[in-house]
Design a protein around this motif. Structure first.
Motif, PDB file in Angstrom:
ATOM      1  N   THR A 275     -10.319   0.376   1.912  1.00 34.69           N
ATOM      2  CA  THR A 275      -9.766   0.595   0.968  1.00 34.69           C
ATOM      3  C   THR A 275     -10.662   1.656   0.540  1.00 34.69           C
TER       4      THR A 275
ATOM      5  N   THR B 198      -5.583   2.933   2.029  1.00 30.79           N
ATOM      6  CA  THR B 198      -5.604   1.078   2.811  1.00 30.79           C
ATOM      7  C   THR B 198      -5.413   0.977   3.038  1.00 30.79           C
TER       8      THR B 198
ATOM      9  N   PHE C  51       0.534  -1.330   0.066  1.00 30.29           N
ATOM     10  CA  PHE C  51      -0.170   0.343  -0.060  1.00 30.29           C
ATOM     11  C   PHE C  51       0.261   1.147  -0.335  1.00 30.29           C
TER      12      PHE C  51
ATOM     13  N   ARG D  31      -4.748   3.437  -8.100  1.00 29.02           N
ATOM     14  CA  ARG D  31      -3.782   3.098  -8.022  1.00 29.02           C
ATOM     15  C   ARG D  31      -3.579   1.846  -7.781  1.00 29.02           C
ATOM     16  N   TRP D  32      -4.312   1.025  -7.633  1.00 26.77           N
ATOM     17  CA  TRP D  32      -3.550  -0.501  -7.426  1.00 26.77           C
ATOM     18  C   TRP D  32      -4.049  -0.895  -9.070  1.00 26.77           C
TER      19      TRP D  32
ATOM     20  N   GLU E 282     -10.813   5.654  -4.778  1.00 26.69           N
ATOM     21  CA  GLU E 282      -9.608   6.163  -5.478  1.00 26.69           C
ATOM     22  C   GLU E 282      -7.449   5.210  -5.078  1.00 26.69           C
ATOM     23  N   ASP E 283      -8.274   4.769  -4.435  1.00 23.96           N
ATOM     24  CA  ASP E 283      -6.714   3.320  -3.671  1.00 23.96           C
ATOM     25  C   ASP E 283      -6.916   2.456  -4.991  1.00 23.96           C
ATOM     26  N   LEU E 284      -7.590   2.137  -5.152  1.00 16.78           N
ATOM     27  CA  LEU E 284      -8.116   1.105  -6.469  1.00 16.78           C
ATOM     28  C   LEU E 284      -7.839   1.246  -7.693  1.00 16.78           C
TER      29      LEU E 284
ATOM     30  N   MET F 169      -1.666   3.758  -1.591  1.00 17.98           N
ATOM     31  CA  MET F 169      -3.034   3.893  -1.190  1.00 17.98           C
ATOM     32  C   MET F 169      -2.409   3.739   0.331  1.00 17.98           C
TER      33      MET F 169
END
Length: 551
Positions: free
Chosen positions: A256, A215, A207, A263-264, A259-261, A212
Motif C-alpha cells: 500500500t 493497494t 480497495f 483513503r482508508w 496516500e491509500d491509507l 485505493m
C-alpha cells in the motif's frame, strides 16, 4: 505536499485564517524535522501522511525507495505494510459476517480442514482477537528450518506446519497471545466462503470501492510491481537489501501507500465500506473466557496515548516497518511506511501526535502515564542490566542491557534490543513499543504492563554455571513431532550450543538447573524417573511448551 497552502497573491485573508495557516506551517516544519535524518539521497527512509479532520495535512517522502537506481520515496511509493494488513483481513471477515456468510462463533475447522482437532472449538472470533491458543506460524516455520525473510514461505508451507501442531499454547479463550497463524487462517476462510482468492475479494470489496488504487495483497512473490520501495537493514556504514520472501496473505503481505491509507482513514468517516455496525465490531475489545477483555479489536490494537484513545497497528517484516494510528475522537490519523528496519514508526507517530494535538494531549496527561523522559542515573541503569524470568509463564524472559549509555530491553544481544526510556513516574517504556512499560517494584522485581494492564512479573535470575563434565549429559539430537527437524546440542569449549542444517551454532547459556537460553528461546530439559534426560520443552514469546524428544 500539504493540503493547506499559503496565499500567493495580495488578496485579503482574514486574520484567523492567516494564523491558522501559520500554525499548520509550523506543524509541518516540526514533522519534517523528525524525518530530516533520512531525507538524503544515500539513505532509505519513510513515506508519511498526516490526516486532520478529514483533510490531508501532510504527505511526504523522505529518503530513497531504491538505492541501486536512485529512486526517491514519494507519497505514492508502494511499501510492504506487514501486520498493518490485519485490519483489512478482519474487515473482509466482518463483511461476510454482516451478509450472513459466516458467524464469528463458527469453528475454523468448518472452513480449513488442515487445522487439527484439539478437542475444543477454535472460533473465528478467537482468531481475530489472538486468543486461539494456536502457535505462531513464523516461530514454527523457523523451528522447521526456514530462514525468515530469506527462504520463500507460501500459504501451503504455513498450512502444513499447522497440520503438525499437537497441542495448543493454551485453551482457546484463556488468554491473549499475538498469533499470525490466526490471520492466515482467516484469509483462507474468506477465500473458501467467497469462492475467490483473498486478493481478489479484498480488492473488489474494499480497495476498489475506496479508490485505493495502489493497494493489494501480494500473493505471488515473483510479481513485478512498479513503484515499489525496497527494504533495507543497516550494515556498517551503509545498508544491506532486506526484501520479503512471502506468498502467504492475511497476516501480512498487503502492499500500500500512505496516500491509500489516507483513503482508508476517510472510510471511517464516510462508511462507504462496512458502515457503523462493522466499525463497532472492529473497535470492540476481544473477550476472554473469564469475561475480561484484551487490548485488541478487529485487526487493530486498542489503547490510549497520553489520556486519548487510539486505534493502531504496527508492522515489521525484513527491512520494512509500518504504523497506522488513529485518534478516533480527535480527528487525527498518522500513516508511516518505512523501508529501513532501524526506523521506529510507532514512536514517530506519537511524536507527530505530540505536535498536532499538543493542547489536547497536555490536558489528558493526568489520565495516562507521563511521556516526558526523566534524566536517568547511568549507574542505576547499569545495575538494572541482567536477565529476568517469569517462572509462571513458560520461563518468559526479559533481557536488560546497559549499552551506549542507554538501557535496552527485549533481545538477548544488546545491539538487537530496543531502547527503554525512563519516564517521569519511574516507569520504563519502549520507544518502539510504547504500549509496553515496566514498573520497578519494591522487592526489585519488574512488572510488565501492556496498556496499563499487568502482563508478567519478572524475577532477576542469578548467574548459574555447570562444569564441563555436567554439561555432557545434555549433548544429543532432539526432534519435535511438530517440526520434524532435528536439532543437535553439542558441547563446545565454552559451553553448550545448538545447531541444525540451516542454522548456525547458537550458544546456550544456563539460567537455572536444567534451564538454558538460546537466542530468543528458553529450553527446559526434562528427566525420566531415573534422572536421565529424555527431552526438552521450548518456549518463546509466541510458543509454549513445544516438546522435543531426545533420540
Amino acid at each position: 505536499m500539504p493540503a493547506t497552502s499559503h496565499p500567493k497573491d495580495s488578496t485579503f485573508v482574514p486574520l484567523a485564517v492567516e494564523f491558522q495557516n501559520m500554525a499548520v506551517s509550523r506543524m509541518i516544519d516540526e514533522i519534517d524535522t523528525l524525518f530530516a535524518g533520512w531525507a538524503r539521497a544515500d539513505s532509505p527512509g519513510a513515506a508519511v501522511s498526516v490526516i486532520r479532520d478529514g483533510e490531508i495535512l501532510l504527505k511526504r517522502g523522505y529518503g530513497m525507495a531504491n538505492l541501486d537506481h536512485d529512486v526517491p520515496i514519494a507519497p505514492s511509493s508502494i511499501f510492504h505494510s506487514a501486520s498493518v494488513s490485519k485490519q483489512f483481513t478482519a474487515m473482509a471477515v466482518y463483511l461476510l459476517a454482516e451478509e450472513g456468510g459466516l458467524s464469528l462463533d463458527d469453528d475454523v475447522r468448518q472452513y480449513v480442514t488442515e487445522v487439527p482437532d484439539f478437542g475444543m472449538p477454535i472460533t473465528l472470533d478467537h482468531l481475530i482477537h489472538h486468543t486461539s491458543g494456536l502457535r505462531d506460524q513464523w516461530e514454527l516455520l523457523m523451528l522447521s528450518g526456514w530462514r525468515y525473510s530469506k527462504d520463500l514461505i507460501t500459504d501451503e508451507d504455513v498450512l502444513r506446519t499447522i497440520e503438525r501442531q499437537r497441542v495448543l499454547n493454551f485453551p482457546p479463550g484463556a488468554r491473549f497471545m499475538y498469533c499470525n497463524t490466526g490471520y492466515t487462517l482467516l484469509a483462507r476462510v474468506v477465500a473458501s466462503i467467497s469462492g475467490q482468492s483473498f486478493r481478489r475479494f479484498t480488492s473488489s470489496r474494499i480497495f476498489e470501492p475506496l479508490k485505493m488504487t495502489r493497494t493489494f495483497f501480494r500473493d505471488r512473490h515473483g510479481e513485478v510491481i512498479k513503484g515499489a520501495a525496497y527494504g533495507y537493514h543497516p550494515h556498517e556504514d551503509g545498508f544491506d537489501l532486506a526484501q520479503t520472501n512471502l506468498e502467504t496473505v492475511g497476516a501480512t503481505s498487503m502492499l500500500t501507500t500512505v496516500e491509500d491509507l489516507a483513503r482508508w482513514d476517510e472510510n471511517f468517516r464516510s462508511g462507504r465500506v462496512g458502515g457503523r455496525s462493522v466499525f463497532e465490531r472492529m473497535h470492540r475489545r476481544g473477550v476472554l473466557s473469564d469475561g475480561s477483555t484484551v487490548p485488541y479489536g478487529g485487526g487493530v490494537g486498542l489503547g490510549t496515548y497520553r489520556g486519548l484513545e487510539i486505534v493502531e497497528h504496527t508492522g515489521g517484516d525484513a527491512g520494512f516497518r509500518s504504523n497506522f494510528m488513529r485518534f478516533p475522537h480527535h480527528g487525527l490519523s498518522v500513516a508511516i511506511l518505512s523501508n529501513l528496519s532501524s526506523i521506529e514508526p510507532p514512536a514517530l507517530s506519537r511524536r507527530i501526535a505530540d505536535i498536532c494535538l499538543r493542547s489536547k494531549l497536555e490536558a489528558g496527561r493526568r489520565n495516562d502515564p507521563p511521556t516526558t523522559p526523566r534524566v536517568s542515573d547511568p549507574e542505576r541503569l547499569a545495575r538494572m542490566a541482567g536477565l529476568y524470568l517469569d517462572p509462571e509463564d513458560g520461563d518468559e524472559s526479559l533481557h536488560l542491557h546497559f549499552h551506549d549509555g542507554k538501557l535496552r530491553g527485549g533481545a538477548p544481544v544488546a545491539e538487537q534490543a530496543h531502547e527503554l526510556t525512563e519516564m517521569e513516574d519511574g516507569r520504563f517504556r519502549y520507544a518502539l513499543y510504547p504500549r509496553t512499560e515496566f514498573v520497578v517494584n519494591e522487592d526489585r522485581t519488574l512488572s510488565a504492563m501492556v496498556d496499563g494492564r499487568f502482563a508478567n512479573r519478572f524475577i532477576r535470575s542469578e548467574c548459574f554455571s555447570y562444569s564441563p563434565q555436567d554439561l555432557e549429559e545434555f549433548a544429543g539430537i532432539y526432534v519435535s513431532p511438530e517440526t520434524v527437524y532435528p536439532y543437535e546440542v553439542v558441547l563446545q569449549k565454552d559451553g553448550l550450543a545448538s545447531t541444525a542444517l540451516k542454522h548456525p551454532l547458537q550458544p546456550m547459556r544456563p539460567l537455572a538447573k536444567d534451564l538454558f537460553i538460546e537466542g530468543r528461546s528458553r529450553l527446559r530439559f526434562t528427566r525420566d524417573a531415573a534422572g536421565a534426560i529424555r527431552g526438552l520443552l521450548l518456549n518463546t514469546d509466541r510458543l509454549r511448551n513445544v516438546w522435543f524428544e531426545r533420540l
